[in-house]
Enzyme design. Structure first.
Site, mmCIF file in Angstrom:
data_model
loop_
_atom_site.group_PDB
_atom_site.id
_atom_site.type_symbol
_atom_site.label_atom_id
_atom_site.label_comp_id
_atom_site.label_asym_id
_atom_site.label_seq_id
_atom_site.Cartn_x
_atom_site.Cartn_y
_atom_site.Cartn_z
ATOM 1 N N LYS A 113 49.409 7.584 112.337
ATOM 2 C CA LYS A 113 50.633 7.667 112.826
ATOM 3 C C LYS A 113 50.357 7.697 114.398
ATOM 4 O O LYS A 113 51.059 6.708 115.123
ATOM 5 C CB LYS A 113 51.284 9.062 112.603
ATOM 6 C CG LYS A 113 51.369 9.233 111.294
ATOM 7 C CD LYS A 113 52.069 10.327 110.927
ATOM 8 C CE LYS A 113 51.277 11.823 111.066
ATOM 9 N NZ LYS A 113 50.168 11.926 110.309
ATOM 10 N N ARG A 123 58.892 17.570 110.094
ATOM 11 C CA ARG A 123 57.902 18.089 108.903
ATOM 12 C C ARG A 123 58.684 18.916 107.797
ATOM 13 O O ARG A 123 58.275 19.263 106.721
ATOM 14 C CB ARG A 123 56.462 18.788 109.244
ATOM 15 C CG ARG A 123 55.524 17.529 109.839
ATOM 16 C CD ARG A 123 54.497 18.465 110.238
ATOM 17 N NE ARG A 123 53.111 18.209 110.174
ATOM 18 C CZ ARG A 123 52.360 17.415 111.059
ATOM 19 N NH1 ARG A 123 52.842 17.204 112.197
ATOM 20 N NH2 ARG A 123 51.310 16.954 110.588
ATOM 21 N N ARG A 155 36.301 11.126 112.542
ATOM 22 C CA ARG A 155 36.970 11.724 113.794
ATOM 23 C C ARG A 155 36.254 13.044 114.176
ATOM 24 O O ARG A 155 36.110 13.447 115.600
ATOM 25 C CB ARG A 155 38.186 11.904 113.510
ATOM 26 C CG ARG A 155 39.153 12.005 115.107
ATOM 27 C CD ARG A 155 40.498 12.162 114.981
ATOM 28 N NE ARG A 155 41.027 12.979 114.015
ATOM 29 C CZ ARG A 155 42.481 13.186 113.803
ATOM 30 N NH1 ARG A 155 43.380 12.339 114.251
ATOM 31 N NH2 ARG A 155 42.766 13.901 113.053
ATOM 32 N N ARG A 167 37.841 17.664 116.828
ATOM 33 C CA ARG A 167 39.355 18.421 116.718
ATOM 34 C C ARG A 167 38.903 19.619 115.758
ATOM 35 O O ARG A 167 38.484 19.414 114.570
ATOM 36 C CB ARG A 167 40.094 17.474 116.252
ATOM 37 C CG ARG A 167 41.601 17.924 116.665
ATOM 38 C CD ARG A 167 42.587 16.812 116.248
ATOM 39 N NE ARG A 167 43.640 16.960 115.406
ATOM 40 C CZ ARG A 167 44.519 16.437 114.689
ATOM 41 N NH1 ARG A 167 44.788 15.130 115.351
ATOM 42 N NH2 ARG A 167 45.274 16.756 113.770
ATOM 43 N N ARG A 215 45.900 20.722 105.000
ATOM 44 C CA ARG A 215 46.950 19.724 105.647
ATOM 45 C C ARG A 215 47.291 18.689 104.550
ATOM 46 O O ARG A 215 48.495 18.393 104.474
ATOM 47 C CB ARG A 215 46.170 19.065 106.732
ATOM 48 C CG ARG A 215 46.068 19.999 108.187
ATOM 49 C CD ARG A 215 44.708 19.481 108.880
ATOM 50 N NE ARG A 215 45.165 18.019 109.639
ATOM 51 C CZ ARG A 215 44.203 17.220 110.162
ATOM 52 N NH1 ARG A 215 42.888 17.517 110.002
ATOM 53 N NH2 ARG A 215 44.496 16.244 110.533
#
Ligand code: AP5
Length: 191
Positions: A13, A88, A127, A133, A144
């Site tokens: 996204k 969401r 990532r 992160r 998630r």
């Protein structure tokens, strides 16, 4: 033109929103990026949000709706917005509709990015090594993904009741995903 990029964690996204905003003069509004900025600035809101984000759960509707409301009138948003990671929940979707109606606007398009779980896990693991992160770890990612299954079952029907929600094959290389999105834009403009 106001667009929503909808999809699971790691679907692309943010990657696609950044490409498309430059090409079309739109503004990406990512609630995840806004929350991470609050966390890194050490604000009260950031302190509240960090634990929730690190667990991979959803921050309250009130907080994220407030963050979006504070930005939709900025000059950068005048040509339209790509909503990335928002809404969401149905409450967020309804609040966004109300915000836009007040401004004589609407959501023009909702795109769903489809990516297999296996590929999502691989992207997030990659990532995690590159960016570190704090919610890019396997435990938070499980949450998630579970959250995504639950809120997509709430938000997608909300938008499908308003019109078509075109699917984009997010498994393809980044430039091919962009090409699919642009072809959907073109077909909607022609309609
Ligand atoms: P958020 O920041 O929105 O995270 P997310 O939805 O989990 O999305 P990601 O940023 O992980 O994925 P993405 O789809 O943007 O993929 P990306 O382009 O980065 O939210 C984080 C947290 O904030 C939430 O868990 C929640 O706690 C809170 N939050 C945020 N919004 C909220 C809301 N509205 N309500 C309540 N809480 C909220 O790509 C991922 C990786 O894959 C990158 O490394 C990229 O280079 C790579 N990649 C991208 N496309 C491709 C491709 N086509 N092929 C190969 N690799 C690719």
């Amino acid at each position: 033109m106001n667009i929503i990029f909808f999809g699971p964690p790691g679907a692309g996204k943010g990657t696609q929103a950044k490409i498309i905003e430059d090409k079309y003069g739109l503004k990406q509004l990512s609630t995840g990026d806004m929350l991470r900025a609050e966390v890194s600035e050490g604000t009260e809101l950031g302190l509240q949000a960090k634990e929730i984000m690190d667990r991979g759960e959803l921050v309250s509707d009130e907080i994220v709706i407030g963050m979006i409301a504070a930005r939709v009138d900025s000059p950068e948003c005048s040509k339209g917005v790509i909503f990335d990671g928002f809404p969401r929940t149905e409450a967020q979707a309804a609040a966004l509709d109300a915000m836009l109606v007040e401004r004589g606007q609407k959501i023009d398009m909702v795109l769903e990015l489809l990516v297999d779980d296996e590929a999502l896990v691989a992207r997030i693991e990659k990532r995690a090594l590159e960016e570190g992160r704090s919610d890019d770890n396997i435990e938070a990612l499980k949450n998630r993904l579970a959250q995504y299954r639950s809120y997509s079952a709430e938000v997608l029907p909300y938008y499908r009741a308003q019109g078509d929600v075109p699917a984009v094959d997010g498994m393809k290389p980044i430039d091919e995903v962009t090409a699919q999105i642009e072809s959907i834009f073109a077909s909607q403009e022609a309609a």
